[in-house]
Design a protein around this motif. Structure first.
Motif, PDB file in Angstrom:
ATOM      1  N   GLN A  20      22.650 -44.028 -58.042  1.00 12.39           N
ATOM      2  CA  GLN A  20      21.703 -43.423 -58.967  1.00 12.39           C
ATOM      3  C   GLN A  20      22.334 -42.189 -59.596  1.00 12.39           C
ATOM      4  OE1 GLN A  20      18.688 -44.666 -59.871  1.00 12.39           O
ATOM      5  NE2 GLN A  20      19.329 -46.448 -58.695  1.00 12.39           N
ATOM      6  N   VAL A  21      22.462 -42.235 -60.903  1.00 16.55           N
ATOM      7  CA  VAL A  21      23.083 -41.136 -61.641  1.00 16.55           C
ATOM      8  C   VAL A  21      22.016 -40.450 -62.474  1.00 16.55           C
ATOM      9  CG1 VAL A  21      24.801 -40.522 -63.359  1.00 16.55           C
ATOM     10  CG2 VAL A  21      25.292 -42.347 -61.709  1.00 16.55           C
ATOM     11  N   SER A  22      21.785 -39.197 -62.200  1.00 12.08           N
ATOM     12  CA  SER A  22      20.804 -38.438 -62.956  1.00 12.08           C
ATOM     13  C   SER A  22      21.543 -37.576 -63.963  1.00 12.08           C
ATOM     14  CB  SER A  22      19.979 -37.551 -62.015  1.00 12.08           C
ATOM     15  OG  SER A  22      19.038 -36.796 -62.743  1.00 12.08           O
ATOM     16  N   ALA A  23      21.376 -37.881 -65.242  1.00 18.45           N
ATOM     17  CA  ALA A  23      22.146 -37.184 -66.260  1.00 18.45           C
ATOM     18  C   ALA A  23      21.258 -36.824 -67.438  1.00 18.45           C
ATOM     19  CB  ALA A  23      23.304 -38.061 -66.731  1.00 18.45           C
ATOM     20  N   PRO A  24      21.136 -35.552 -67.768  1.00 15.04           N
ATOM     21  CA  PRO A  24      20.375 -35.168 -68.955  1.00 15.04           C
ATOM     22  C   PRO A  24      21.087 -35.621 -70.218  1.00 15.04           C
ATOM     23  CG  PRO A  24      21.466 -33.264 -67.990  1.00 15.04           C
ATOM     24  CD  PRO A  24      21.702 -34.393 -67.052  1.00 15.04           C
ATOM     25  N   LYS A  25      20.319 -36.122 -71.166  1.00 13.14           N
ATOM     26  CA  LYS A  25      20.906 -36.698 -72.372  1.00 13.14           C
ATOM     27  C   LYS A  25      20.982 -35.673 -73.498  1.00 13.14           C
ATOM     28  CE  LYS A  25      20.329 -41.710 -72.877  1.00 13.14           C
ATOM     29  NZ  LYS A  25      21.727 -41.851 -73.198  1.00 13.14           N
ATOM     30  N   ALA A  26      22.112 -35.628 -74.157  1.00 21.20           N
ATOM     31  CA  ALA A  26      22.236 -34.843 -75.383  1.00 21.20           C
ATOM     32  C   ALA A  26      21.650 -35.646 -76.537  1.00 21.20           C
ATOM     33  CB  ALA A  26      23.708 -34.531 -75.660  1.00 21.20           C
ATOM     34  N   PRO A  27      21.106 -34.980 -77.524  1.00 22.01           N
ATOM     35  CA  PRO A  27      20.554 -35.706 -78.675  1.00 22.01           C
ATOM     36  C   PRO A  27      21.660 -36.334 -79.510  1.00 22.01           C
ATOM     37  CG  PRO A  27      20.570 -33.362 -79.113  1.00 22.01           C
ATOM     38  CD  PRO A  27      20.986 -33.524 -77.684  1.00 22.01           C
ATOM     39  N   ALA A  28      21.316 -37.373 -80.251  1.00 18.45           N
ATOM     40  CA  ALA A  28      22.296 -38.039 -81.101  1.00 18.45           C
ATOM     41  C   ALA A  28      22.680 -37.176 -82.289  1.00 18.45           C
ATOM     42  CB  ALA A  28      21.745 -39.373 -81.577  1.00 18.45           C
ATOM     43  N   THR A  29      21.747 -36.357 -82.740  1.00 18.72           N
ATOM     44  CA  THR A  29      21.981 -35.489 -83.893  1.00 18.72           C
ATOM     45  C   THR A  29      21.992 -34.037 -83.447  1.00 18.72           C
ATOM     46  OG1 THR A  29      20.854 -37.070 -85.330  1.00 18.72           O
ATOM     47  CG2 THR A  29      21.142 -34.837 -86.181  1.00 18.72           C
ATOM     48  N   ILE A  30      22.922 -33.265 -83.935  1.00 20.30           N
ATOM     49  CA  ILE A  30      23.009 -31.856 -83.564  1.00 20.30           C
ATOM     50  C   ILE A  30      21.769 -31.116 -84.076  1.00 20.30           C
ATOM     51  CG2 ILE A  30      24.332 -29.716 -83.824  1.00 20.30           C
ATOM     52  CD1 ILE A  30      26.811 -31.487 -84.280  1.00 20.30           C
ATOM     53  N   PRO A  31      21.044 -30.432 -83.184  1.00 20.10           N
ATOM     54  CA  PRO A  31      19.865 -29.674 -83.617  1.00 20.10           C
ATOM     55  C   PRO A  31      20.252 -28.531 -84.563  1.00 20.10           C
ATOM     56  CG  PRO A  31      19.886 -29.993 -81.241  1.00 20.10           C
ATOM     57  CD  PRO A  31      21.242 -30.386 -81.738  1.00 20.10           C
ATOM     58  N   GLU A  32      19.266 -27.939 -85.166  1.00 22.61           N
ATOM     59  CA  GLU A  32      19.506 -26.819 -86.064  1.00 22.61           C
ATOM     60  C   GLU A  32      20.195 -25.685 -85.308  1.00 22.61           C
ATOM     61  OE1 GLU A  32      17.040 -23.759 -89.048  1.00 22.61           O
ATOM     62  OE2 GLU A  32      16.012 -25.407 -88.001  1.00 22.61           O
ATOM     63  N   LEU A  33      21.238 -25.141 -85.898  1.00 21.57           N
ATOM     64  CA  LEU A  33      22.021 -24.086 -85.256  1.00 21.57           C
ATOM     65  C   LEU A  33      21.434 -22.719 -85.582  1.00 21.57           C
ATOM     66  CD1 LEU A  33      25.593 -25.427 -86.094  1.00 21.57           C
ATOM     67  CD2 LEU A  33      24.311 -25.745 -83.962  1.00 21.57           C
ATOM     68  N   THR A  34      21.569 -21.806 -84.646  1.00 27.46           N
ATOM     69  CA  THR A  34      21.075 -20.452 -84.851  1.00 27.46           C
ATOM     70  C   THR A  34      21.960 -19.695 -85.835  1.00 27.46           C
ATOM     71  OG1 THR A  34      20.485 -18.369 -83.768  1.00 27.46           O
ATOM     72  CG2 THR A  34      22.386 -19.542 -82.890  1.00 27.46           C
ATOM     73  N   GLY A  35      21.348 -18.775 -86.554  1.00 22.65           N
ATOM     74  CA  GLY A  35      22.112 -17.894 -87.430  1.00 22.65           C
ATOM     75  C   GLY A  35      22.410 -16.566 -86.781  1.00 22.65           C
TER      76      GLY A  35
END
Length: 454
Positions: A20-35
């Motif tokens: 059993q591998v518990s792995a948090p998933k990164a989104p396919a699209t990069i979220p909005e970046l901070t300025g």
């Protein structure tokens, strides 16, 4: 939060080895970046590529993200694994991107410490631009058969720095032609040592720390036709210490060790480089990424200019014997599951930026070892150092170690025993049998309920 939790079942080599591998998933699209101003932190060990990465990233990434500062935090090599995994265990990290050895991935994945990048990679990275083995080695878990990438397996990292060993030899002492076989190399080193008092025939890694002594034995094991294990059967005992494995240990301890300098029993990267730079070794083996300083006249007694040094030093792929295998080195980039949402987004953006063809070529020109095929074959890389063609020629020959969650325990067992054999504390055969028995016990206990699995 940026990441999404997920649990999946992964197999390592056979259907019976489910874990059993518990792995948090990164989104396919990069979220909005901070300025806002942001520091993106890496963790690595102390060596020249770490400084090169920080300098390169702050010069180049700031052109697209002027609010971001890159900080590469370093620790001694021997403390590298624990510096990361102690923080992972606490579920809180002061780094955003962990630079992991390929063999560290399994431990990080099964503990849920790094993001699953599979969807992100599909959406942002041209996987066809890489040798499949390199993409698999620095990101895939579970690992498929060595040399192959399983396109259905998950990816948890992307290549940062490729690497392998180069053979460094004194052209002025042994001639321009590098030895072509391992046996020939030993013979040439022995003659050179005899003909040049005060110069040792060989210099190589022997230390009981990091993966130093283990990689040395595994390299000799490979060229003499040995195997580290049967991955499908999860069998080490009787495989590692078969006739080929025993021959390799005999060669290492009884033929190579006598050609090394007195007091070299705990040498690693820096000590081998120092011996070469001081003109104290006929033939040496070291990681390509650590070899750049050998051409610096400020660090060398072999010449007052780079050209003078290159008149005495040659760099070649490793000699062959029964096989042509060479060790896979290098590391990948992996996003901490405990980094803030803003920093995880920045980490994904950095990785997408870093893996572009033009950036990989710039990284190569800055002293990095790229993994994209077009960058490896580019003039920017091949002309940047005399050892870079060695890397390009070595990629098809690479063999890795065990990419399993128990890697740290396995390598510690091997390091301890190989180092003991090299320093006369154990007989070579006894050391190898102890490695096989103790490593097998680790795999067997891990296969039991609650043991972690493979």
């Amino acid at each position: 939060m940026l990441l999404m939790g997920t649990t999946l079942t992964a197999c390592s080599g056979s259907e019976d080895d489910a874990a059993q591998v518990s792995a948090p998933k990164a989104p396919a699209t990069i979220p909005e970046l901070t300025g806002d101003p942001l520091t993106l932190s890496f963790v690595w060990f102390e060596w020249p590529p770490a400084q090169a990465l920080e300098k390169f990233a702050n010069e180049e990434y700031k052109k697209v993200r002027p609010n971001a500062t890159i900080k590469v935090n370093t620790v001694p090599n021997a403390n590298w694994h624990d510096a990361m995994f102690t923080q992972f265990a606490a579920r809180k990290t002061d780094f955003d991107i962990a630079i992991l050895d390929s063999q560290h991935i399994g431990e990080a994945v099964t503990n849920g410490n790094i993001l699953d990048l599979t969807d992100f990679v599909k959406n942002n990275i041209d996987v066809n631009a890489y040798d499949p083995y390199l993409l698999a080695a620095y990101g895939q878990f579970p690992q498929a058969e060595t040399g192959k990438r399983d396109e259905n397996a998950s990816l948890y990292g992307l290549p940062l720095l490729g690497d392998t060993w180069t053979m460094i030899y004194r052209k002025d002492l042994i001639g321009d032609q590098a030895p072509q076989t391992w046996d020939e190399m030993i013979s040439v080193a022995e003659k050179c040592q005899t003909d040049n008092p005060g110069v040792s025939g060989l210099a190589f890694h022997q230390a009981n720390g990091s993966d130093a002594a283990a990689v040395t034995y595994n390299t000799v094991n490979g060229v003499y036709g040995g195997n580290l294990w049967d991955a499908k059967a999860k069998k080490i005992e009787g495989v590692l210490n078969d006739a080929a494995g025993q021959e390799a240990m005999d060669v290492l301890v009884n033929k190579m060790k006598p050609l090394t300098a007195k007091g070299s029993g705990n040498w690693f990267i820096d000590e081998v480089n120092a011996a070469v730079a001081q003109g104290k070794a006929c033939i040496a083996f070291n990681w390509i990424a650590a070899s750049g300083g050998l051409l610096d006249p400020k660090q060398s007694t072999l010449g007052k200019t780079r050209e003078e040094i290159l008149g005495k030093l040659g760099f070649a792929t490793l000699p062959k014997q029964k096989t042509d295998l060479v060790p896979l080195g290098g590391m990948g980039m992996h996003v901490s599951a405990y980094s803030s949402a803003a920093n995880q987004a920045e980490a994904l953006n950095f990785m997408k930026w870093f893996e572009q063809a033009d950036i990989q070529k710039k990284w190569a020109a800055a002293g990095g070892v790229p993994s994209r095929t077009d960058a490896i074959q580019s003039p920017e890389f091949l002309d940047a150092g005399p050892f870079n063609k060695v890397y390009a020629d070595s990629v098809p020959r690479m063999r890795d170690m065990w990419n399993v969650p128990q890697y740290a325990r396995l390598v510690d067992i091997e390091n301890t025993n190989v180092n003991a054999a090299l320093n006369g504390a154990k007989k070579p055969g006894d050391a190898l049998n102890d490695i096989a028995r103790e490593q097998q016990a680790v795999l067997d206990s891990s296969g039991k309920k609650g043991g972690g699995g493979l």
